[in-house]
Design a protein around this motif. Structure first.
Motif, PDB file in Angstrom:
ATOM      1  N   GLY A 105       0.821  -1.208   0.000  1.00  0.00           N
ATOM      2  CA  GLY A 105       0.000   0.000   0.000  1.00  0.00           C
ATOM      3  C   GLY A 105       0.851   1.252   0.000  1.00  0.00           C
ATOM      4  O   GLY A 105       0.571   2.219  -0.715  1.00  0.00           O
ATOM      5  N   ARG A 106       1.921   1.242   0.796  1.00  0.00           N
ATOM      6  CA  ARG A 106       2.825   2.388   0.827  1.00  0.00           C
ATOM      7  C   ARG A 106       3.538   2.549  -0.508  1.00  0.00           C
ATOM      8  O   ARG A 106       3.690   3.658  -1.016  1.00  0.00           O
ATOM      9  CB  ARG A 106       3.845   2.208   1.945  1.00  0.00           C
ATOM     10  N   GLY A 107       3.957   1.427  -1.091  1.00  0.00           N
ATOM     11  CA  GLY A 107       4.657   1.475  -2.371  1.00  0.00           C
ATOM     12  C   GLY A 107       3.787   1.995  -3.490  1.00  0.00           C
ATOM     13  O   GLY A 107       4.268   2.645  -4.422  1.00  0.00           O
ATOM     14  N   ALA A 108       2.486   1.724  -3.393  1.00  0.00           N
ATOM     15  CA  ALA A 108       1.551   2.177  -4.421  1.00  0.00           C
ATOM     16  C   ALA A 108       0.944   3.535  -4.089  1.00  0.00           C
ATOM     17  O   ALA A 108       0.043   4.013  -4.776  1.00  0.00           O
ATOM     18  CB  ALA A 108       0.432   1.140  -4.598  1.00  0.00           C
ATOM     19  N   SER A 109       1.435   4.146  -3.000  1.00  0.00           N
ATOM     20  CA  SER A 109       0.929   5.460  -2.551  1.00  0.00           C
ATOM     21  C   SER A 109      -0.569   5.436  -2.277  1.00  0.00           C
ATOM     22  O   SER A 109      -1.285   6.393  -2.581  1.00  0.00           O
ATOM     23  CB  SER A 109       1.259   6.538  -3.598  1.00  0.00           C
ATOM     24  N   LYS A 110      -1.038   4.328  -1.700  1.00  0.00           N
ATOM     25  CA  LYS A 110      -2.461   4.208  -1.362  1.00  0.00           C
ATOM     26  C   LYS A 110      -2.685   4.716   0.061  1.00  0.00           C
ATOM     27  O   LYS A 110      -3.017   3.978   0.979  1.00  0.00           O
ATOM     28  CB  LYS A 110      -2.917   2.746  -1.494  1.00  0.00           C
ATOM     29  N   GLY A 111      -2.478   6.015   0.248  1.00  0.00           N
ATOM     30  CA  GLY A 111      -2.560   6.606   1.569  1.00  0.00           C
ATOM     31  C   GLY A 111      -3.894   6.399   2.258  1.00  0.00           C
ATOM     32  O   GLY A 111      -3.966   6.247   3.477  1.00  0.00           O
ATOM     33  N   TYR A 112      -4.969   6.379   1.476  1.00  0.00           N
ATOM     34  CA  TYR A 112      -6.301   6.251   2.061  1.00  0.00           C
ATOM     35  C   TYR A 112      -6.503   4.881   2.713  1.00  0.00           C
ATOM     36  O   TYR A 112      -7.366   4.712   3.570  1.00  0.00           O
ATOM     37  CB  TYR A 112      -7.379   6.470   0.991  1.00  0.00           C
ATOM     38  N   ILE A 117      -4.978  -0.142   7.297  1.00  0.00           N
ATOM     39  CA  ILE A 117      -4.173  -1.364   7.379  1.00  0.00           C
ATOM     40  C   ILE A 117      -3.274  -1.315   8.606  1.00  0.00           C
ATOM     41  O   ILE A 117      -3.136  -2.301   9.343  1.00  0.00           O
ATOM     42  CB  ILE A 117      -3.327  -1.556   6.101  1.00  0.00           C
ATOM     43  N   TRP A 118      -2.642  -0.142   8.835  1.00  0.00           N
ATOM     44  CA  TRP A 118      -1.752  -0.016   9.987  1.00  0.00           C
ATOM     45  C   TRP A 118      -2.481  -0.274  11.304  1.00  0.00           C
ATOM     46  O   TRP A 118      -1.969  -0.952  12.202  1.00  0.00           O
ATOM     47  CB  TRP A 118      -1.100   1.361  10.029  1.00  0.00           C
ATOM     48  N   GLN A 119      -3.681   0.279  11.438  1.00  0.00           N
ATOM     49  CA  GLN A 119      -4.453   0.094  12.664  1.00  0.00           C
ATOM     50  C   GLN A 119      -4.725  -1.390  12.922  1.00  0.00           C
ATOM     51  O   GLN A 119      -4.599  -1.875  14.056  1.00  0.00           O
ATOM     52  CB  GLN A 119      -5.776   0.871  12.588  1.00  0.00           C
ATOM     53  N   GLU A 120      -5.095  -2.111  11.867  1.00  0.00           N
ATOM     54  CA  GLU A 120      -5.364  -3.540  12.016  1.00  0.00           C
ATOM     55  C   GLU A 120      -4.078  -4.306  12.334  1.00  0.00           C
ATOM     56  O   GLU A 120      -4.079  -5.243  13.143  1.00  0.00           O
ATOM     57  CB  GLU A 120      -6.016  -4.101  10.742  1.00  0.00           C
ATOM     58  N   LEU A 121      -2.987  -3.907  11.683  1.00  0.00           N
ATOM     59  CA  LEU A 121      -1.702  -4.565  11.923  1.00  0.00           C
ATOM     60  C   LEU A 121      -1.239  -4.316  13.362  1.00  0.00           C
ATOM     61  O   LEU A 121      -0.748  -5.233  14.034  1.00  0.00           O
ATOM     62  CB  LEU A 121      -0.655  -4.040  10.936  1.00  0.00           C
ATOM     63  N   ALA A 122      -1.398  -3.082  13.835  1.00  0.00           N
ATOM     64  CA  ALA A 122      -0.990  -2.758  15.202  1.00  0.00           C
ATOM     65  C   ALA A 122      -1.784  -3.579  16.216  1.00  0.00           C
ATOM     66  O   ALA A 122      -1.218  -4.108  17.179  1.00  0.00           O
ATOM     67  CB  ALA A 122      -1.174  -1.264  15.465  1.00  0.00           C
ATOM     68  N   LYS A 123      -3.087  -3.697  16.006  1.00  0.00           N
ATOM     69  CA  LYS A 123      -3.914  -4.499  16.915  1.00  0.00           C
ATOM     70  C   LYS A 123      -3.487  -5.959  16.903  1.00  0.00           C
ATOM     71  O   LYS A 123      -3.403  -6.609  17.951  1.00  0.00           O
ATOM     72  CB  LYS A 123      -5.394  -4.378  16.530  1.00  0.00           C
ATOM     73  N   ALA A 124      -3.206  -6.476  15.702  1.00  0.00           N
ATOM     74  CA  ALA A 124      -2.798  -7.876  15.575  1.00  0.00           C
ATOM     75  C   ALA A 124      -1.440  -8.122  16.225  1.00  0.00           C
ATOM     76  O   ALA A 124      -1.238  -9.127  16.917  1.00  0.00           O
ATOM     77  CB  ALA A 124      -2.754  -8.275  14.103  1.00  0.00           C
ATOM     78  N   LYS A 125      -0.502  -7.191  16.016  1.00  0.00           N
ATOM     79  CA  LYS A 125       0.826  -7.356  16.611  1.00  0.00           C
ATOM     80  C   LYS A 125       0.761  -7.234  18.129  1.00  0.00           C
ATOM     81  O   LYS A 125       1.511  -7.909  18.844  1.00  0.00           O
ATOM     82  CB  LYS A 125       1.802  -6.339  16.023  1.00  0.00           C
ATOM     83  N   TYR A 126      -0.121  -6.389  18.625  1.00  0.00           N
ATOM     84  CA  TYR A 126      -0.276  -6.287  20.079  1.00  0.00           C
ATOM     85  C   TYR A 126      -0.835  -7.596  20.632  1.00  0.00           C
ATOM     86  O   TYR A 126      -0.355  -8.091  21.665  1.00  0.00           O
ATOM     87  CB  TYR A 126      -1.198  -5.126  20.451  1.00  0.00           C
ATOM     88  N   MET A 127      -1.831  -8.162  19.958  1.00  0.00           N
ATOM     89  CA  MET A 127      -2.388  -9.435  20.412  1.00  0.00           C
ATOM     90  C   MET A 127      -1.341 -10.540  20.380  1.00  0.00           C
ATOM     91  O   MET A 127      -1.271 -11.379  21.281  1.00  0.00           O
ATOM     92  CB  MET A 127      -3.598  -9.827  19.548  1.00  0.00           C
ATOM     93  N   LEU A 128      -0.507 -10.525  19.331  1.00  0.00           N
ATOM     94  CA  LEU A 128       0.556 -11.517  19.214  1.00  0.00           C
ATOM     95  C   LEU A 128       1.563 -11.340  20.345  1.00  0.00           C
ATOM     96  O   LEU A 128       1.991 -12.317  20.972  1.00  0.00           O
ATOM     97  CB  LEU A 128       1.244 -11.386  17.856  1.00  0.00           C
ATOM     98  N   TRP A 129       1.937 -10.083  20.625  1.00  0.00           N
ATOM     99  CA  TRP A 129       2.862  -9.820  21.731  1.00  0.00           C
ATOM    100  C   TRP A 129       2.248 -10.270  23.053  1.00  0.00           C
ATOM    101  O   TRP A 129       2.927 -10.885  23.885  1.00  0.00           O
ATOM    102  CB  TRP A 129       3.184  -8.327  21.817  1.00  0.00           C
ATOM    103  N   GLU A 130       0.967  -9.963  23.255  1.00  0.00           N
ATOM    104  CA  GLU A 130       0.289 -10.312  24.498  1.00  0.00           C
ATOM    105  C   GLU A 130       0.313 -11.823  24.718  1.00  0.00           C
ATOM    106  O   GLU A 130       0.568 -12.313  25.819  1.00  0.00           O
ATOM    107  CB  GLU A 130      -1.157  -9.799  24.456  1.00  0.00           C
TER     108      GLU A 130
END
Length: 275
Positions: A105-112, A117-130
């Motif tokens: 998404g970043r490479g394609a400049s899909k800022g919207y 995506i980041w919010q979902e990734l952050a939640k998933a990584k937090y759950m994985l860390w937990e």
């Protein structure tokens, strides 16, 4: 009308139905398009999006895997596949797909889409860390108790054989228990939430960086935030007030790597990002 034109017309109809929340009709239209032209990735991702709206995650996964088979760079397919895997509690697989979607998404400049995506990734990584942190905490506690029991047994034997200097042995025993506690406290530090260092945070949002860029003045900002400032406030650096144009922004790779290294060690910091 040839098959490709018919399929494209069906895609347009599907988009219209989707816009009106008629997901069943949209699925039917995309399915007909797929039947006519099964090698067009967007037909699969569009249908997957309809299945997502219906919470039919098994079908989301099926359609996204087919889309990725046709186009490995489909960030929408990777994104929705990541969400589908998370629904199955496949955290590692979900994180992998979401990270791929974010990079594409970043490479394609899909800022919207990048923020979502980041919010979902952050939640998933937090759950994985937990999940991993809980396991590490249990293992450390078990090991600490085993070490303490071993020390107690050793001191009991030493005391039973001692003919003098009992006070010195008690002091030595206490010191060893204190040192043991410090060792295990140190081992648990990475999993103990604290404050994120200032240099890893954007000067405007005060949040940990995601995609930092640096200006000619040497100040780093979150890319989306500084772009928004340039468009809505003015073409100047918000800290130094020097003239600034979008073309002058350069990705701060060193800072980006430092942030990632910090998050890899301190997964709790993702909770700040995921709200």
């Amino acid at each position: 009308m040839d098959a490709s034109k018919q399929a494209e017309q069906l895609r347009i109809h599907g988009n219209t139905y989707f816009g009106k929340s008629r997901f069943g009709a949209a699925i039917d239209a995309y399915t007909e398009a797929i039947t006519l032209c099964p090698n067009v990735p967007v037909y699969w991702t569009n249908r997957a999006l309809c299945h997502r709206k219906r919470n039919d995650w098994m079908k989301v996964e099926e359609d996204c895997r087919r889309a990725i088979h046709l186009d490995r760079n489909s960030f929408k397919a990777h994104y929705m596949l990541g969400l589908a895997l998370l629904q199955k509690d496949e955290l590692s697989g979900g994180v992998k797909e979401l990270q791929k979607a974010l990079d594409l998404g970043r490479g394609a400049s899909k800022g919207y889409m990048v923020e979502e995506i980041w919010q979902e990734l952050a939640k998933a990584k937090y759950m994985l860390w937990e999940q991993e942190s809980t396991k590490r905490s249990w293992e450390l506690q078990s090991l600490k108790e085993a070490c303490e029991n071993a020390l107690k047994e050793k001191h009991f034997l030493d005391n039973s054989q001692a003919e003098g200097f009992l006070e010195d042995m008690v002091a030595s025993s206490s010191k060893q228990f204190d040192e043991l506690g410090k060792v295990f406290k140190k081992a648990a530090e990475d999993d103990t939430p604290t404050e994120v260092p200032d240099y890893l945070c954007c000067k405007i949002t005060l949040d940990i960086f995601r995609d930092p860029v640096i200006t000619p003045s040497g100040v780093s900002y979150e890319r989306a935030v500084i772009l928004d400032h340039l468009q809505k406030v003015g073409r100047f650096d918000p800290v130094t007030h020097e003239p600034l144009d979008q073309s002058q922004l350069i990705t701060n790779f060193a800072l980006k790597e430092a942030v990632q290294a910090y998050l890899d060690r301190h997964g709790w910091a993702y909770k700040i990002e995921s709200g």
